[in-house]
Design a protein around this motif. Sequence first.
Motif, mmCIF file in Angstrom:
data_model
loop_
_atom_site.group_PDB
_atom_site.id
_atom_site.type_symbol
_atom_site.label_atom_id
_atom_site.label_comp_id
_atom_site.label_asym_id
_atom_site.label_seq_id
_atom_site.Cartn_x
_atom_site.Cartn_y
_atom_site.Cartn_z
ATOM 1 N N ASN A 75 0.716 -1.313 -0.037
ATOM 2 C CA ASN A 75 0.086 -0.059 0.001
ATOM 3 C C ASN A 75 0.713 1.188 -0.032
ATOM 4 O O ASN A 75 0.243 2.151 -0.080
ATOM 5 C CB ASN A 75 -0.814 0.162 1.093
ATOM 6 N N TRP A 76 2.041 1.378 0.371
ATOM 7 C CA TRP A 76 2.601 2.558 0.434
ATOM 8 C C TRP A 76 2.997 3.375 -0.782
ATOM 9 O O TRP A 76 2.631 4.371 -0.972
ATOM 10 C CB TRP A 76 4.119 2.285 1.029
ATOM 11 N N ARG A 77 3.189 2.689 -1.919
ATOM 12 C CA ARG A 77 3.250 3.506 -3.082
ATOM 13 C C ARG A 77 1.936 3.937 -3.629
ATOM 14 O O ARG A 77 0.852 3.459 -3.615
ATOM 15 C CB ARG A 77 3.627 2.530 -4.185
ATOM 16 N N ILE A 78 1.815 5.214 -3.946
ATOM 17 C CA ILE A 78 0.605 5.812 -4.416
ATOM 18 C C ILE A 78 0.361 5.879 -5.733
ATOM 19 O O ILE A 78 1.293 6.148 -6.395
ATOM 20 C CB ILE A 78 0.677 7.299 -4.006
ATOM 21 N N VAL A 79 -0.557 5.215 -6.306
ATOM 22 C CA VAL A 79 -0.700 4.813 -7.541
ATOM 23 C C VAL A 79 -1.934 5.767 -7.981
ATOM 24 O O VAL A 79 -2.964 5.705 -7.672
ATOM 25 C CB VAL A 79 -1.045 3.467 -7.882
ATOM 26 N N GLU A 80 -1.568 6.344 -9.264
ATOM 27 C CA GLU A 80 -2.659 7.360 -9.657
ATOM 28 C C GLU A 80 -4.048 6.732 -10.005
ATOM 29 O O GLU A 80 -3.946 5.343 -10.481
ATOM 30 C CB GLU A 80 -2.292 8.146 -11.030
ATOM 31 N N ASP A 81 -5.082 7.140 -9.719
ATOM 32 C CA ASP A 81 -6.387 6.262 -9.836
ATOM 33 C C ASP A 81 -6.627 5.465 -8.954
ATOM 34 O O ASP A 81 -7.559 4.641 -8.907
ATOM 35 C CB ASP A 81 -6.420 5.751 -11.296
ATOM 36 N N GLU A 82 -5.648 5.089 -8.188
ATOM 37 C CA GLU A 82 -6.014 3.964 -7.335
ATOM 38 C C GLU A 82 -6.414 4.491 -5.897
ATOM 39 O O GLU A 82 -5.692 5.446 -5.571
ATOM 40 C CB GLU A 82 -5.128 2.923 -7.235
ATOM 41 N N LEU A 83 -6.800 3.687 -4.972
ATOM 42 C CA LEU A 83 -7.438 4.176 -3.748
ATOM 43 C C LEU A 83 -5.944 4.205 -3.021
ATOM 44 O O LEU A 83 -5.226 3.251 -2.841
ATOM 45 C CB LEU A 83 -8.322 3.145 -3.178
#
Length: 973
Positions: A75-83
């Motif tokens: 979960n750490w990586r912030i992915v565009e369009d994902e929660l």
Amino acid sequence: MAMELSDANLQTLTEYLKKTLDPDPAIRRPAEKFLESVEGNQNYPLLLLTLLEKSQDNVIKVCASVTFKNYIKRNWRIVEDELNKICEADRVAIKANIVHLMLSSPEQIQKQLSDAISIIGREDFPQKWPDLLTEMVNRFQSGDFHVINGVLRTAHSLFKRYRHEFKSNELWTEIKLVLDAFALPLTNLFKATIELCSTHANDASALRILFSSLILISKLFYSLNFQDLPEFFEDNMETWMNNFHTLLTLDNKLLQTDDEEEAGLLELLKSQICDNAALYAQKYDEEFQRYLPRFVTAIWNLLVTTGQEVKYDLLVSNAIQFLASVCERPHYKNLFEDQNTLTSICEKVIVPNMEFRAADEEAFEDNSEEYIRRDLEGSDIDTRRRAACDLVRGLCKFFEGPVTGIFSGYVNSMLQEYAKNPSVNWKHKDAAIYLVTSLASKAQTQKHGITQANELVNLTEFFVNHILPDLKSANVNEFPVLKADGIKYIMIFRNQVPKEHLLVSIPLLINHLQAESIVVHTYAAHALERLFTMRGPNSTTLFTAAEIAPFVEILLTNLFKALTLPGSSENEYIMKAIMRSFSLLQEAIIPYIPTLITQLTQKLLAVSKNPSKPHFNHYMFEAICLSIRITCKANPAAVVNFEEALFLVFTEILQNDVQEFIPYVFQVMSLLLETHKNEIPSSYMALFPHLLQPVLWERTGNIPALVRLLQAFLERGSNTIASAAADKIPGLLGVFQKLIASKANDHQGFYLLNSIIEHMPPESVDQYRKQIFILLFQRLQNSKTTKFIKSFLVFINLYCIKYGALALQEIFDGIQPKMFGMVLEKIIIPEIQKVSGNVEKKICAVGITKLLTECPPMMDTEYTKLWTPLLQSLIGLFELPEDDTIPDEEHFIDIEDTPGYQTAFSQLAFAGKKEHDPVGQLVNNPKIHLAQSLHKLSTACPGRVPSMVSTSLNAEALQYLQGYLQAASVTLL
């Protein structure tokens, strides 16, 4: 949602963590599901950290640390369009506490937290975590080596990516920042640790801790020096190299271990120093030149005095690798030129390290999976044999003649020894085959085997005299190591041995599929698979189905029997050979399919209980697809038999939510459904509503397979859906809406939308049409990417073909007056050149032709000024090269990079979808179609078209257009 940091919540979490360790899936699975369901809540990670710090139960501490690390990984990586599941407050709190926690935890937990720091560091360091380095470097002063080693371990996991990252300014900036903060303290720590080693020379437990530090420091040295030689290390080379040299020659009785298997600290440290020296010898040879002879001597002595025990394997192989990297550099050539030196290297280093030892024999028999991985897949980087091979290849660069001379003598005497008493001396023959292989193979690829061979060994003669007799012997279980050597020889030299000899070996290989030894029957399967993929002169397969036909029955029987041998029930090499045999033999397998599909289905059912071998599973689904394809090509009605065989297992997989298999199941179902010619069977319609459930669409790995399955439903059963499941259309459009919002999956949303437009009866989607366009415009305003524009252009042109040009103009202008002109001017005319793919270009060409010739407002309103530019852009689409430029800010969108543990989508090659051309029936050649349509338009309003064309079209475009008109034998009136 926030969870309080309360004792009650800590207690609940403890209970659930306990349950996740339960062997019984009925207890374990629900607990895992519960943890997954709360991991989006605020404070969840902080609760885990509190547990691993304060829990009284050690098992819970460790479990909490592993759960925390996996949570960070997912979960750490912030992915565009994902929660984004971790809120900012939790992120800040984690970064503020984790280093201290990691350093004060026992080693087992320290390792997990250290991994978590490096995962966070990969995303946040240096920009979003500027004080990480200072916090770490400050701990060096503590003098507590438990803390220091924690810092070093974390630094190692943070910096080791420098060994394989591509050069970039960003990377240089980061490395420079790290060097400025870290290089000096690391060097001081290195010197201080070495001094402490002499102070504590008689204290075994102190030495163990200090040597663990030295190993980590040496690994960090490697990472920090990998990309380029930093100025700091160049200035301090004396300190580092002299100490490395001293450590290489050091021997401390207190650090020697009795264990014959596990490498001790001394061995691990010396191995890493050999790596560091090899790095400098290869990359920075000018700066390193004056140290080199000392290292060559030290490492040579090390090799000659180190025993054959397994614990020295890494050290010996790294030391040999060092010599290998030095001997192929032109200006170290003189160190090796002397014939005595060469003889001594061959005799003392190469031959002894090629021997098949008791430990290898043990691995061959008892740990075959690891043995195969090392031997076949080349992950035997650390084996003595592999290193000795590399040294042979290195020496051959300058001294091929003398080296080959020395070794031919060895090979002959080894074979003579074997001939005297095979059952006792079989290891001599094994070493001889290994030597021939390493001498003969100059260039090898996984795909084609050897591509260049040394002329001094006649490979075919060696094959006929020494390899074939072993494979022809009646007993497949005798001398298993030599059998495996023989099979491997065929695999490696498959391009040098003439085809007629390979044909002779095929029945022998099929026979060895029955061998009890896992290595032997695995190699036999692998060799068959490699032979069946070989290409002949005209790029068809080298072996035809007709040549293999005499063996079909025994081949298929033995392959499936091999899956029942102990240790091979999920053997990926056997399954790959099954897939490849199906693919090569095609309709020759049809008579056997009824029994084979039963066996494949039983296997599928068994492994779906606990899927653990991803490659095996993939080839199994490929084999299922091939059986369907081959059978239904000859007899489409047979699809019903496959559905009967497979649907029960598929239902079970979907009901038990076997995540790894779901994308495969959808692909196979698409293949089956596409085989039906007209209507959809009711068994599929029952599944249709379930496919729209949001939870299925949350997993990225499912999306491509689900979209294709829904497309198959729309292609085959649009009328059924419109009449019997009209209430599901909003759900279908809901899926489209979710996909279109994501940069990564918007193209999948368009695939779905295009199928809806193409296949659904117009009246069933009438009420939703305007809303669809509004959603697309919202996305265009929020984020306009090249990929989205390309898909959007294909969609509006398909819409135009399906509903007419006037309908397209009316829907645009119905959303907002003059919108149609804006779309033409801002999107279609400037961007059409970006469309790629033959079918996509054809759709756009036919759609634009309709806009030019079947849309009255284009001829007599303010839109008329756009008529010629639109025609010009269409001629450009036909004649100009595709515009594949991508704006700079879009380059980093990496579609494949799905975060964490989600099952990624794996495309089944043999479930491939046939390319579908929605305008195939209407238009064969779009250029001629344009000419005919323009001609028809010009008959309706004589004189206007030629004047519009001749006044504003550029000369080159005009010339192309005249060509189209001539080819179509029409004129403009």
